[in-house]
Design a protein around this motif. Sequence first.
Motif, PDB file in Angstrom:
ATOM      1  N   ILE A 290      10.217   5.786   1.943  1.00 35.94           N
ATOM      2  CA  ILE A 290      10.762   6.146   1.055  1.00 35.94           C
ATOM      3  C   ILE A 290      11.870   5.578  -0.349  1.00 35.94           C
ATOM      4  O   ILE A 290      11.803   5.115  -1.053  1.00 35.94           O
TER       5      ILE A 290
ATOM      6  N   ASP C  64       4.440  18.498  -5.081  1.00 35.08           N
ATOM      7  CA  ASP C  64       6.162  18.232  -3.903  1.00 35.08           C
ATOM      8  C   ASP C  64       4.635  19.315  -2.941  1.00 35.08           C
ATOM      9  O   ASP C  64       4.218  20.514  -2.575  1.00 35.08           O
ATOM     10  N   PHE C 113      20.180  19.457  -2.399  1.00 37.90           N
ATOM     11  CA  PHE C 113      18.993  18.498  -1.492  1.00 37.90           C
ATOM     12  C   PHE C 113      18.057  18.620  -3.042  1.00 37.90           C
ATOM     13  O   PHE C 113      17.867  17.190  -2.332  1.00 37.90           O
ATOM     14  N   GLY C 114      17.759  19.482  -3.521  1.00 35.84           N
ATOM     15  CA  GLY C 114      16.527  19.007  -4.660  1.00 35.84           C
ATOM     16  C   GLY C 114      16.781  17.509  -5.547  1.00 35.84           C
ATOM     17  O   GLY C 114      15.835  16.936  -5.943  1.00 35.84           O
ATOM     18  N   LEU C 117      16.926  14.291  -3.401  1.00 35.41           N
ATOM     19  CA  LEU C 117      15.224  13.649  -2.894  1.00 35.41           C
ATOM     20  C   LEU C 117      14.578  13.240  -4.388  1.00 35.41           C
ATOM     21  O   LEU C 117      14.105  12.659  -4.812  1.00 35.41           O
ATOM     22  N   GLY C 118      14.940  14.643  -5.425  1.00 37.19           N
ATOM     23  CA  GLY C 118      14.618  13.964  -6.601  1.00 37.19           C
ATOM     24  C   GLY C 118      14.668  12.917  -7.701  1.00 37.19           C
ATOM     25  O   GLY C 118      14.656  12.129  -8.125  1.00 37.19           O
ATOM     26  N   THR C 121      13.280   9.511  -6.631  1.00 35.03           N
ATOM     27  CA  THR C 121      11.316   9.491  -6.488  1.00 35.03           C
ATOM     28  C   THR C 121      11.078   9.952  -7.998  1.00 35.03           C
ATOM     29  O   THR C 121      10.041   9.834  -7.419  1.00 35.03           O
ATOM     30  N   VAL C 132       6.114  10.812  -1.087  1.00 43.44           N
ATOM     31  CA  VAL C 132       7.324  10.459  -0.504  1.00 43.44           C
ATOM     32  C   VAL C 132       7.595  12.548   0.008  1.00 43.44           C
ATOM     33  O   VAL C 132       8.426  12.540   1.001  1.00 43.44           O
ATOM     34  N   THR C 133       7.982  13.465  -1.225  1.00 43.18           N
ATOM     35  CA  THR C 133       8.398  15.067  -0.914  1.00 43.18           C
ATOM     36  C   THR C 133       7.794  15.396   0.920  1.00 43.18           C
ATOM     37  O   THR C 133       8.626  15.915   1.045  1.00 43.18           O
ATOM     38  N   PHE C 136       9.669  13.199   3.403  1.00 42.92           N
ATOM     39  CA  PHE C 136      11.686  14.028   2.817  1.00 42.92           C
ATOM     40  C   PHE C 136      11.144  15.765   4.169  1.00 42.92           C
ATOM     41  O   PHE C 136      11.954  15.489   4.827  1.00 42.92           O
ATOM     42  N   ILE C 140      13.345  16.155   7.371  1.00 40.14           N
ATOM     43  CA  ILE C 140      14.512  17.469   7.264  1.00 40.14           C
ATOM     44  C   ILE C 140      13.923  18.179   8.499  1.00 40.14           C
ATOM     45  O   ILE C 140      14.113  18.731   9.528  1.00 40.14           O
TER      46      ILE C 140
END
Lengths: 309, 256, 380
Positions: A290, C64, C113-114, C117-118, C121, C132-133, C136, C140
């Motif tokens: 990432i 995703d 959280f979305g 992360l978003g 990226t 990447v998702t 992630f 988690i």
Amino acid sequence: MDIFLQQLINGLVVGSIYALIALGYTMVYGIMQLINFAHGEIVMIGAMVTITCINLLLGMGVQMPGPVLLLVGLLMAIPVSMFLGFAIEKVAYQPLRKAPRLAPLITAIGVSIVLQQVAMLIWGRNYRPFPSILPTEVHIIGGAAITDLQIAIIVLALLLMGGLFYLIEKTKLGRAMRATSQNPEVAKLMGVNVNHIISMTFIIGSALGAVAGVMVAANYDQAHAYMGFMIGLKAFTAAVLGGIGNIGGAVLGGILLGIIESLGSGYLGDLTGGVLGSHYKDIFAFVVLIIVLVFRPSGLMGERVAERA
Amino acid sequence: MTDVLLKISGINKRFGGLHALSDVGLTIKQGEIYGLIGPNGAGKTTLFNVLTGLYQPDEGEFTFNGKDLFRKKPNVVVEAGIARTFQNIRLFANMSALENVMVGQHVRSVTGVFGAILRTPKARAEEAAITAKAEALLAYVGIADRAQELARNLSYGDQRRLEIARALATNPTLLALDEPAAGMNPKETDDLKKLMEKIRADGVTILLIEHDVKLMMGLCDRIAVLDYGKKIAEGVPEEVKSNPRVIEAYLGVAPE
Amino acid sequence: MHETMKKNPLLLAIFATFVMVLPWVLGGFFENGNSWLRAVDFALLYILLALGLNIVVGYAGLLDLGYIAFYAVGAYLYALLNSPHLAEVLPAWLSHPPFLVMMVLAAIVAGVFGVLLGSPTLKLRGDYLAIVTLGFGEIIRIFMNNLDRPVNITNGPQGINHIDAVQIAGYDFGRPIEFLGLTFEKIHLYYYLILAFCALIIFVSMRLQNSRIGRAWVAIREDEIAANAMGINTRNVKLLAFAMGASFGGVSGALFASFQGFVSPESFVLMESVMVLCMVVLGGMGNIPGVILGAIIVSITPELLRDIINPLQMAIAGKRVVDPENLRMLVFGLAMIIIMLVRPEGLWPSKRRRAELHPKTKEIALQEKDSLQDAERNHD
């Protein structure tokens, strides 16, 4: 023992295996922009077939030195994996070349499930131990231990990568592969048999995958029907890390990922007094990924995609 | 006709080793049709992309209508009042013609998630206004009868018109057209010319890239000529036509 | 489905009645009706998840592969606030929040959280975003697995037990409720509860679909550069889709935790994300009835196969030849492949997507003409 050197060696071994698998992902992606989700399963099948062959030979009472046995098993596994790779492409991907991009991803997942289940039907749901046929003595270099097997893994991986580079840069087939990955339509017009090239890409990638599978099984002393999933995921991560579609990138990404994982899990535990121990090993791959992608969206060695109108 | 609408100066853009634009400056005045010509690879499209925010120039200044637009994102540029079309038509192919124009109004409307879900009176009124304006714009460019057709199914000429309608939907002060006449037959080109004159008459300034020199000479108030990433001339068509550097670079050494 | 039904209220009424009485039909027709109802409850949860993911993948076109992480966030949030596990350290006002507050909280936390992360990226191209998702999602899960030390937050691989069911208007959904002479057990109550949430997300999706925001999503999916050049702030609009999808995932997760009564990291493996994606794509991305169909098929087929495969095997071979669990997943995998090969656009695609894949001959001719012209024009 020198911990740093030891972790570096372990990382290098695992990293070369990641790199071999990552090559399979990156070649396919380079040519058809497809994540071949089933590649991890090819790796697993390669390992399983080899173990079965070795056990069969041992069962028949064949007297051969361990490395030779291993080689024979490997030579049986490679064609199986190659055929699988070829067949998967023909059945699950080729009919969907013009379909929406996600359709082949779903068939790939389907193939992945099917191969896992078939493997379970054949080899059962338990771990298969790798036959103890290899010498286990340990060399000490600069305070770190390394086995013959680890040396062999690194050397063989490097040889295979070198061979692949030669193939892609110097041969006619390689030129056609590069042309196809640049622009399949134009390549077709120039007389390249694109279907053939795609098949060859799968076959070569699968062969490398089979070898990598055997390396994994030998290195960890076991194989399992689900082993392809995580190792495939890591290898794909490595390919993206290096810049997917880029052969050199896959190698760099694989080796880097192996070393980062190894050093990370080794040191983080010490630094945090065991709180963030090696349980978090698998996180490194993704955190590094990432971070790299946020700062270099096309991976370490990926071409910068020019802003285009 | 004398108010400066857009002004750039000292614009440089490099792609790796290629110096695509060097020290380009120009001004576009309110209400004119401004043409940009030059041989292939002269940097017209690069400049066009800089002016519409798609490329970020390396150096220079860029002001529009009193706003600083240097290195701003395309959506900011659109909000400031510059709308564009694409040389190789980029419609939303699987949306209807009407929907395409409705998307164009995104930047001039405000309904958010909650408005859309609750369908508040305000949201409903805005949606109705968007639809009405989209229909009006399709009629304006002359394709009202194709409103429900998917953009991909329109004929080539209609796709060009739809792109112009979609750009007009953003309420631009400056409409930037990238080779709108490319691939058109003389009849279609003539219709297009009339459309552009109509748009200008309605108060929208036009920036135009075109290969059809005859069309440009007849249509534009002023023209700038690019060659190898540099501006080599600027002025009314007559001046430009007789400029020796232009003749050498663009029209060929021997003028007709 | 909804188009047909809008035009035909009778059909809608029949369908609604069917859905309302389904739990009792299952109980009446099948001996093991309750286990079937349980499967249906989970299928409804998957519908909820698939519709949430559909906003991200189907509308905005963002692939995703870690969607289940948001489900996990919602589930663990619910578990931590509604179980004895943290009861001693949790301030009283945070423990057992009212139902609606809890759901809003789950939506907000998962949405945050979305966004987290978003925002770094979403500029990545499709497949990079996917990986990447995916990463992630794994991060988690690994945290859930290991955050039992140094401070025990998630209780590690054992997960969290004794999670209380929801309480609505004083009724505890964990206990049977008598009404109209019927006994509504937990599985019945949850059937209607999750169904209500499905109705909500269907409503929200439909409203969004035909709105300024929905159009912007489709535009981005069609051509991101053009969308940006038409004034759409692509980054924010994508982030919005991502956050909305995450919020729905969070709500589904909270419902899941309260229904199941315990959560553990095992429920949130990557394969779950992949399965939800399969539902969306198999059913028909972007089309609400299609996605629902996909969710039903993917979640119910393995259950159906469980009841079919073994008896069938016994009848044919007379003994248990292969492990039915393997065979069932094998058939499932094959079905996925075959459906995609036969209908790459999904079983029940939106009109837009069908047009994409099956252009009429006239359109093909037009396109060929255009691409020729494009080839001629590509000179600058």
